[in-house]
Write a protein that holds these residues in place. Sequence first.
Motif, short mmCIF file in Angstrom:
data_model
loop_
_atom_site.label_atom_id
_atom_site.label_comp_id
_atom_site.label_asym_id
_atom_site.label_seq_id
_atom_site.Cartn_x
_atom_site.Cartn_y
_atom_site.Cartn_z
N ARG A 64 109.58 36.46 72.63
CA ARG A 64 110.15 38.45 72.37
C ARG A 64 111.04 38.48 74.36
NH1 ARG A 64 105.43 42.64 72.46
NH2 ARG A 64 104.98 41.71 75.27
N ASP A 66 112.78 40.92 76.55
CA ASP A 66 112.87 42.13 76.98
C ASP A 66 114.05 42.40 77.40
OD1 ASP A 66 112.70 44.54 77.99
OD2 ASP A 66 110.44 44.93 78.02
N THR A 132 103.76 44.81 69.62
CA THR A 132 104.57 44.56 71.10
C THR A 132 102.99 43.60 71.88
OG1 THR A 132 102.53 46.57 70.85
CG2 THR A 132 104.57 47.06 71.05
N THR A 134 100.61 40.72 72.75
CA THR A 134 101.27 39.47 73.18
C THR A 134 100.03 38.19 72.57
OG1 THR A 134 98.71 39.57 74.74
CG2 THR A 134 100.62 41.29 75.53
#
Length: 373
Positions: A64, A66, A132, A134
Motif C-alpha cells: 500500500r 500512501d 485500512t 495493517t
Amino acid sequence: MKKLPINHLRRAVFATALASSLVVALGGCMSTPASNGPKDVAPPLAGASGFVYSANEGDDSISRIDLATGRVMTLPVPVTPHNVQISRDGGRLFAVGSMAGQMKMVASTAVPVSHAHAASKEPGGLVIFDATATNAASATLVTVGRGPAHVVVDARGERAYVSNSDDDAVSVVDAARGAVVSSIATAASPHGLRMSPDGREIYVAATKGNAVSVIDVATSKELTRIPVGKAPVQVGFTPDGTRVYISLRDDNAVAVVDTKTRRLVTTIPVGRSPIQVFATPDGNFIYVANQGTEQQPDNTVSVIDVHCNVVVKTLTTDNGAHGVVVSNDGSRVFITNTFAGTVSTIDAATQRVVGSVRVGSSPGGITYRPASR
C-alpha cells in the motif's frame, strides 16, 4: 535573418500543409516519440493524495503506497495475489490468487511469474479485508476456482466476480457471506474482467479462447462471445460504456469493441505483450502497459487517443510494465512493473513519468483508493 531559396520555401510550406492535413485527418491526433521520466524517485509527489495497492506475486503480499507521505507498507496475505481491487466505497480490498505456497511448487521457466497462476491445479482464494488494515488477520478467505486471475466488485460491494483461468468459469461470490453462490461458464482461460459502467454486463478476456465473454449480471449467464484476436488479457471500458478496449498479448495490439453491436471495430498496434488497459475518467485516453517477457522485457506504456484510435504517446517506465490504474480525478496514472518490482507514476497533464517506488516482489494487479474514502 538568412533567407531561404524559393524552392526551400515551397518545401517548407508543403511540409507544414502536409502536417496540418495529417492532424485534421487524424482528428487532431499525432503520435510522439517515447519519452523517459526520472527513475527511483519515490512519492510524495506534489498534489498527490490517496492510496495505491499492488498485488505482489513474488512474495505473497500486497503493498500500500500512501501518495501523500510516500510511505510504502507491505503486508503478507494468504494467497499469491495476481490481482487486487478496491470496493466502490473504498472500504474493502479484494485480492485473488492461488493459495499461498502453491506457486512455489510450480517450476516452469517458460511461464512468466506474473502468469504462473495459470499452471495451478488446486482451488485458489479470494481475500476480503479492510482497506485500512495493517495486516490480514481479520480478512475473510473464500475458496474459489482453479487459477484465479482477476476480481471485480459490483457498485454496492455485495457481489464479487472472480475469473478462474483453469476452470473456464467466473465465480460469483456473496461478499457478506464470504461464499461462492454460483459459477458462470466462459470462453477458454478467462483472465481480466471488468463491469460495464451501468453495472449490467461484465466483459471477460479469455486468453486461450481468443475472445471476450459477455456476461449478463442480472441472470449470471454468458450472453455471447466476441472474437477479438490472440490471447486477450484484460478489458477496459470507456466511461460512457460505448467502447471496450482489449489487450491482445500475442498480437502486440489492442482490440476495440463496440458494446452496442458487440463487434470488433479496429485493432491498434502497441508495444510488446500488452497486459492491462485503463481509460481516463474523461474518456479521452486509454493507457496500455506493455510487459514483454522475462527474457525480453518491455518497459513502455502506450497512450491511445480514443477519438482517433491511434497511439499518440509512448512512455518509458521500468521493466515489465503490467498493471494500470488511473486516479479518480484523472490526474495520475499508476503502473506496476513486474520484473523491476516497482510502481511508476505518470502525470497525466504532462504525459511524463514522474517517479517510481519499490514495492513487493513481482507486482502485477493494481488499484487506487481516494484519500477521502
